[in-house]
Scaffold this motif. Structure first.
Motif, PDB file in Angstrom:
ATOM      1  N   ALA A 139      58.697  10.385  74.811  1.00  0.00           N
ATOM      2  CA  ALA A 139      58.366   9.243  75.675  1.00  0.00           C
ATOM      3  C   ALA A 139      58.736   9.532  77.124  1.00  0.00           C
ATOM      4  O   ALA A 139      57.969   9.216  78.051  1.00  0.00           O
ATOM      5  CB  ALA A 139      59.086   7.990  75.173  1.00  0.00           C
ATOM      6  N   LEU A 140      59.900  10.141  77.342  1.00  0.00           N
ATOM      7  CA  LEU A 140      60.307  10.481  78.706  1.00  0.00           C
ATOM      8  C   LEU A 140      59.342  11.478  79.342  1.00  0.00           C
ATOM      9  O   LEU A 140      59.031  11.386  80.540  1.00  0.00           O
ATOM     10  CB  LEU A 140      61.720  11.068  78.685  1.00  0.00           C
ATOM     11  CG  LEU A 140      62.250  11.591  80.026  1.00  0.00           C
ATOM     12  CD1 LEU A 140      62.355  10.464  81.059  1.00  0.00           C
ATOM     13  CD2 LEU A 140      63.595  12.279  79.841  1.00  0.00           C
ATOM     14  N   SER A 141      58.837  12.426  78.558  1.00  0.00           N
ATOM     15  CA  SER A 141      57.945  13.453  79.103  1.00  0.00           C
ATOM     16  C   SER A 141      56.629  12.885  79.623  1.00  0.00           C
ATOM     17  O   SER A 141      55.911  13.561  80.358  1.00  0.00           O
ATOM     18  CB  SER A 141      57.658  14.522  78.037  1.00  0.00           C
ATOM     19  OG  SER A 141      56.775  14.033  77.034  1.00  0.00           O
ATOM     20  N   GLU A 142      56.306  11.631  79.250  1.00  0.00           N
ATOM     21  CA  GLU A 142      55.088  10.996  79.753  1.00  0.00           C
ATOM     22  C   GLU A 142      55.233  10.556  81.205  1.00  0.00           C
ATOM     23  O   GLU A 142      54.229  10.302  81.886  1.00  0.00           O
ATOM     24  CB  GLU A 142      54.749   9.780  78.882  1.00  0.00           C
ATOM     25  CG  GLU A 142      54.495  10.086  77.417  1.00  0.00           C
ATOM     26  CD  GLU A 142      53.269  10.949  77.197  1.00  0.00           C
ATOM     27  OE1 GLU A 142      52.357  10.911  78.042  1.00  0.00           O
ATOM     28  OE2 GLU A 142      53.225  11.675  76.176  1.00  0.00           O
ATOM     29  N   ARG A 143      56.497  10.470  81.696  1.00  0.00           N
ATOM     30  CA  ARG A 143      56.690   9.984  83.064  1.00  0.00           C
ATOM     31  C   ARG A 143      57.622  10.846  83.911  1.00  0.00           C
ATOM     32  O   ARG A 143      57.868  10.521  85.078  1.00  0.00           O
ATOM     33  CB  ARG A 143      57.216   8.550  83.024  1.00  0.00           C
ATOM     34  CG  ARG A 143      58.492   8.379  82.222  1.00  0.00           C
ATOM     35  CD  ARG A 143      58.913   6.912  82.119  1.00  0.00           C
ATOM     36  NE  ARG A 143      60.096   6.735  81.297  1.00  0.00           N
ATOM     37  CZ  ARG A 143      61.336   6.940  81.718  1.00  0.00           C
ATOM     38  NH1 ARG A 143      61.558   7.305  82.974  1.00  0.00           N
ATOM     39  NH2 ARG A 143      62.366   6.771  80.903  1.00  0.00           N
ATOM     40  N   ALA A 144      58.144  11.928  83.340  1.00  0.00           N
ATOM     41  CA  ALA A 144      59.044  12.803  84.095  1.00  0.00           C
ATOM     42  C   ALA A 144      58.861  14.230  83.598  1.00  0.00           C
ATOM     43  O   ALA A 144      58.474  14.449  82.447  1.00  0.00           O
ATOM     44  CB  ALA A 144      60.500  12.362  83.912  1.00  0.00           C
ATOM     45  N   PRO A 145      59.125  15.225  84.460  1.00  0.00           N
ATOM     46  CA  PRO A 145      58.974  16.623  84.037  1.00  0.00           C
ATOM     47  C   PRO A 145      60.082  17.053  83.074  1.00  0.00           C
ATOM     48  O   PRO A 145      61.238  17.205  83.455  1.00  0.00           O
ATOM     49  CB  PRO A 145      59.035  17.406  85.347  1.00  0.00           C
ATOM     50  CG  PRO A 145      59.772  16.520  86.302  1.00  0.00           C
ATOM     51  CD  PRO A 145      59.475  15.114  85.889  1.00  0.00           C
ATOM     52  N   VAL A 146      59.708  17.232  81.817  1.00  0.00           N
ATOM     53  CA  VAL A 146      60.607  17.687  80.758  1.00  0.00           C
ATOM     54  C   VAL A 146      60.093  19.037  80.287  1.00  0.00           C
ATOM     55  O   VAL A 146      58.906  19.173  79.983  1.00  0.00           O
ATOM     56  CB  VAL A 146      60.635  16.689  79.584  1.00  0.00           C
ATOM     57  CG1 VAL A 146      61.420  17.261  78.403  1.00  0.00           C
ATOM     58  CG2 VAL A 146      61.218  15.358  80.035  1.00  0.00           C
ATOM     59  N   ALA A 147      60.965  20.040  80.237  1.00  0.00           N
ATOM     60  CA  ALA A 147      60.531  21.390  79.872  1.00  0.00           C
ATOM     61  C   ALA A 147      61.286  21.893  78.659  1.00  0.00           C
ATOM     62  O   ALA A 147      62.503  21.696  78.531  1.00  0.00           O
ATOM     63  CB  ALA A 147      60.734  22.356  81.038  1.00  0.00           C
TER      64      ALA A 147
END
Length: 375
Positions: A139-147
């Motif tokens: 869910a976080l990766s939909e609005r922030a850059p998560v790698a």
């Protein structure tokens, strides 16, 4: 002056500084000299362990090398160096499976000087609570850059950790790698996180990834990456426990390093006393943290002063390391890890189907793991 012993470790302050300073003090005290050479983080996989042990008396290694080392008969089991009660005390006192990870074929093969596992890392100035589950990470990766960490062996290690969160144990004895239903579910999670941030960071090893997060040039968060206390101490990276699966199980694959004594070493009482001191409570809680090291004794991980000096690194990640999974350690485990990681990384970046990639991973496992062999 020719040193009494030569050692090989990895070229990061965490891997070198405490060993080098301890060796300097030992040499100054007249109880034997140790010269520590270094190689790169990737050097762990670049040269067979038998070749390293032919050149060095002490070799810093990680636990997947143990099966290869035992097959080559190039290191000395701890049972030939230390009393049974000393080994039992280490088993009880080290955090998580740090010592257990070096037990193979009925004996222990290295002293767990350094303890680490995959944890969550994020920018220290990020003002949100870190996610605690894989659903929340997605869910976080939909609005922030998560790698994701996919470089080198880390695609395979990340995959194993997600499988662990879903209920698998990659190091349990088996002739197939991981149950296919669990493997498909884990691959699906990683595929959903293979977005722009992951693609841009696909070549970064953990140190480079942490540098990118700290500098603001990379992702804001990496859900699975080997924790380096040095970045927490500097205040540029914050850490949290690795994400859990639907049942609440934390999935993380143990790292860290141990000191192995090679067959070429002329073992003396002063050498053994030096190794005992490195593993002592006093050294683990004071000397090693003060010289950029990451201790393995639980007493250090739970020491409020050690934790405060590291800006809460140990308390923030202790639950993860206590629950960490051990990697396969059979002979040729490193070759399997390298091949599996390349297959998984390519499949995720290319958008390949799960079964196509997992068939290839299982085939690699069958080539590198003898039927019926210890994992």
């Amino acid at each position: 002056m020719t040193p009494d012993y030569r050692g090989l470790t990895w070229d990061h302050p965490r891997g070198h500084n405490a060993l080098a300073e301890a060796a300097r003090l030992t040499g100054a005290a007249g109880t034997g000299s140790i010269a520590w050479d270094t190689h790169s983080l990737e050097g762990f996989e670049s040269r067979p362990i038998a070749e390293q042990c032919a050149l060095y008396d002490l070799v810093v290694l990680d636990h997947p090398h143990v099966g290869e080392a035992v097959a080559s008969d190039c290191i000395v089991p701890l049972e030939e160096l230390f009393a049974a009660d000393e080994i039992a005390a280490l088993e009880a006192d080290t955090v998580g499976p740090s010592l257990a990870s070096y037990r193979f074929a009925g004996r222990h093969w290295a002293l767990p000087l350094d303890a680490a596992t995959q944890v969550m890392a994020y920018r220290s100035d990020w003002n949100e609570a870190p996610p605690t589950s894989w659903d929340a990470v997605i869910a976080l990766s939909e609005r922030a850059p998560v790698a994701l960490s996919l470089a080198g062996p880390h695609a395979a290690l990340s995959f194993q950790s997600v499988c662990g969160a879903l209920g698998a144990d990659p190091a349990s004895p088996r002739d197939a790698f991981i149950d296919r239903d669990i493997a498909r579910a884990a691959y699906a999670i990683l595929a959903r996180l293979t977005k722009d941030a992951t693609r841009k960071a696909a070549t970064l090893n953990p140190i480079a990834m942490l540098e990118a997060i700290a500098s603001g040039t990379g992702p804001v968060l990496c859900p699975l990456i080997y924790g380096y206390v040095n970045y927490s101490t500097q205040g540029v990276i914050a850490y949290a426990d690795a994400p859990s699966g639907p049942g609440g199980r934390i999935g993380s694959t143990l790292g860290g390093t141990g000191i192995a004594v090679s067959r070429r070493a002329q073992v003396t009482a002063p050498l053994l006393d030096h190794l005992r001191w490195l593993m002592s409570d006093a050294a683990q809680r004071t000397f090693i943290p003060r010289h950029d090291g990451q201790p393995s004794l639980r007493s250090a991980w739970t020491d409020p002063q050690v934790d405060a000096a590291a800006n809460g690194f140990y308390s923030a990640t202790r639950a993860t390391i206590e629950a960490a999974l051990v990697r396969p350690r059979h002979d040729h485990a490193i070759a399997f890890q390298t091949e599996a990681s390349a297959l998984l990384r390519a499949g995720l970046l290319d958008g390949s189907s799960a079964d196509r990639v997992l068939d290839a991973v299982d085939l690699a496992y069958s080539r590198h793991h003898s039927h019926g062999a210890e994992t």
